[in-house]
Design a protein around this motif. Structure first.
Motif, mmCIF file in Angstrom:
data_model
loop_
_atom_site.group_PDB
_atom_site.id
_atom_site.type_symbol
_atom_site.label_atom_id
_atom_site.label_comp_id
_atom_site.label_asym_id
_atom_site.label_seq_id
_atom_site.Cartn_x
_atom_site.Cartn_y
_atom_site.Cartn_z
ATOM 1 N N PRO A 70 64.243 -37.104 87.504
ATOM 2 C CA PRO A 70 63.701 -36.012 88.408
ATOM 3 C C PRO A 70 63.290 -34.594 87.348
ATOM 4 N N VAL A 71 62.039 -34.133 87.091
ATOM 5 C CA VAL A 71 61.795 -33.071 86.374
ATOM 6 C C VAL A 71 62.735 -32.088 86.137
ATOM 7 N N GLN A 72 63.461 -31.565 87.284
ATOM 8 C CA GLN A 72 64.335 -30.532 87.136
ATOM 9 C C GLN A 72 65.776 -31.131 86.441
ATOM 10 N N ASN A 73 65.984 -32.315 86.528
ATOM 11 C CA ASN A 73 67.261 -32.971 85.741
ATOM 12 C C ASN A 73 66.913 -32.835 84.253
ATOM 13 N N TRP A 74 65.592 -33.270 83.690
ATOM 14 C CA TRP A 74 65.081 -33.197 82.482
ATOM 15 C C TRP A 74 65.142 -31.980 81.799
ATOM 16 N N LEU A 75 64.517 -30.912 82.737
ATOM 17 C CA LEU A 75 64.697 -29.466 82.225
ATOM 18 C C LEU A 75 65.952 -29.072 81.905
ATOM 19 N N LYS A 76 66.928 -29.296 82.896
ATOM 20 C CA LYS A 76 68.183 -29.016 82.937
ATOM 21 C C LYS A 76 69.051 -29.585 81.454
ATOM 22 N N SER A 77 68.601 -30.680 81.268
ATOM 23 C CA SER A 77 69.165 -31.503 80.165
ATOM 24 C C SER A 77 68.742 -30.720 78.499
ATOM 25 N N LYS A 78 67.927 -29.717 78.703
ATOM 26 C CA LYS A 78 67.267 -29.432 77.480
ATOM 27 C C LYS A 78 68.215 -27.969 77.155
ATOM 28 N N THR A 79 69.277 -27.850 77.720
ATOM 29 C CA THR A 79 70.151 -26.443 77.479
ATOM 30 C C THR A 79 71.471 -26.890 77.908
ATOM 31 N N GLN A 80 72.455 -26.275 77.110
ATOM 32 C CA GLN A 80 73.936 -26.388 77.727
ATOM 33 C C GLN A 80 74.330 -25.269 78.610
ATOM 34 N N ILE A 91 60.810 -22.075 87.343
ATOM 35 C CA ILE A 91 60.006 -22.236 86.401
ATOM 36 C C ILE A 91 59.051 -23.251 86.769
ATOM 37 N N LEU A 92 59.437 -24.426 87.331
ATOM 38 C CA LEU A 92 58.715 -25.495 87.701
ATOM 39 C C LEU A 92 57.515 -24.949 88.709
ATOM 40 N N SER A 93 57.785 -24.149 89.738
ATOM 41 C CA SER A 93 56.729 -23.715 90.448
ATOM 42 C C SER A 93 55.622 -22.740 89.621
ATOM 43 N N ASN A 94 55.890 -22.082 88.916
ATOM 44 C CA ASN A 94 55.098 -21.670 87.871
ATOM 45 C C ASN A 94 54.080 -22.474 87.130
ATOM 46 N N ARG A 95 54.626 -23.628 86.955
ATOM 47 C CA ARG A 95 53.749 -24.402 86.137
ATOM 48 C C ARG A 95 53.150 -25.668 86.951
ATOM 49 N N GLY A 96 53.353 -25.391 88.197
ATOM 50 C CA GLY A 96 52.827 -26.624 88.886
ATOM 51 C C GLY A 96 53.270 -27.982 89.312
ATOM 52 N N ILE A 97 54.508 -27.991 89.042
ATOM 53 C CA ILE A 97 55.558 -29.172 88.913
ATOM 54 C C ILE A 97 56.245 -29.038 90.017
ATOM 55 N N PRO A 98 55.975 -30.007 90.788
ATOM 56 C CA PRO A 98 56.961 -30.253 92.364
ATOM 57 C C PRO A 98 58.215 -30.602 91.728
ATOM 58 N N TYR A 99 59.430 -29.620 92.504
ATOM 59 C CA TYR A 99 60.697 -29.916 92.153
ATOM 60 C C TYR A 99 60.979 -31.145 92.942
ATOM 61 N N GLY A 100 61.671 -32.084 92.020
ATOM 62 C CA GLY A 100 62.109 -33.473 92.483
ATOM 63 C C GLY A 100 61.222 -34.378 91.901
ATOM 64 N N SER A 101 60.034 -34.104 91.504
ATOM 65 C CA SER A 101 58.939 -35.014 90.834
ATOM 66 C C SER A 101 59.443 -35.989 89.860
ATOM 67 N N ASP A 102 58.759 -36.985 89.659
ATOM 68 C CA ASP A 102 59.000 -37.789 88.635
ATOM 69 C C ASP A 102 58.542 -37.227 87.015
ATOM 70 N N THR A 103 59.390 -37.139 86.104
ATOM 71 C CA THR A 103 59.064 -36.477 84.892
ATOM 72 C C THR A 103 57.778 -37.096 84.274
#
Length: 180
Positions: A70-80, A91-103
């Protein structure tokens, strides 16, 4: 009848093996950490039920199972830093990416800009140590790197914003020479 299991992504599937005609075949997809089950594909039919059961026939079948990040897990993995779900959703909403969608369903541009937005969130939010000069370890382009100071994080974000033309009119690019 033989039920063979083919997996795309990270996870396991139970229920493969040899069956007699009329037996009940029960498939269950078990995602790995940070992934989710997307679908089974059996004889071209897409099945999103999990678990899924059917009666065995006389013909061998191949079950194709897809797991995704899920895209939110991918984004969270980018930071500690413990970025909240609400911040990620924003962040995802502002970029037009549905929360929970496939990366894989988000464009490279959407993912890059969401990552830049995450960098700026960390830098500008006091709750994430924005007042500290050393920002710690970050993952960048698949590699762990140590960032020495906020200016490097801002520089990374600026490079992404510039690449996609978000310099003029959006006030996203920050002049780091005037910040400290």
């Amino acid at each position: 009848m033989i039920v063979s299991i083919n997996i795309q992504g990270a996870g396991t599937v139970t229920g493969g093996g040899e069956y007699t005609s009329g037996d009940t075949v029960s498939l269950e997809a078990i995602p790995s950490l940070n992934t989710q089950f997307k679908q089974f594909v059996i004889d071209g039919d897409i099945i999103t039920d999990n678990p899924y059961s059917f009666s065995a026939g006389n013909t061998d079948i191949a079950v194709y199972t897809t797991f995704y990040i899920p895209v939110q897990n991918w984004l969270k993995s980018k930071t500690q830093y413990p970025v909240s779900d609400e911040e990620i959703l924003s962040i995802l909403s502002n970029r037009g990416i549905p929360y929970g969608s496939d990366t894989n369903d988000a464009t490279k541009k959407q993912k890059d800009l969401a990552y830049a937005d995450l960098l700026m969130l960390i830098v500008t939010s006091p709750s994430y140590g924005a007042e500290e000069d050393q920002m710690g370890n970050w993952k960048h382009k698949g590699k762990s790197v140590t960032m020495t100071g906020k200016s490097q994080l801002i520089s990374m974000a600026n490079a992404i914003y510039s690449k996609y033309g978000e310099i003029s009119g959006s006030n996203r690019v920050i002049d780091i020479t005037n910040r400290w």
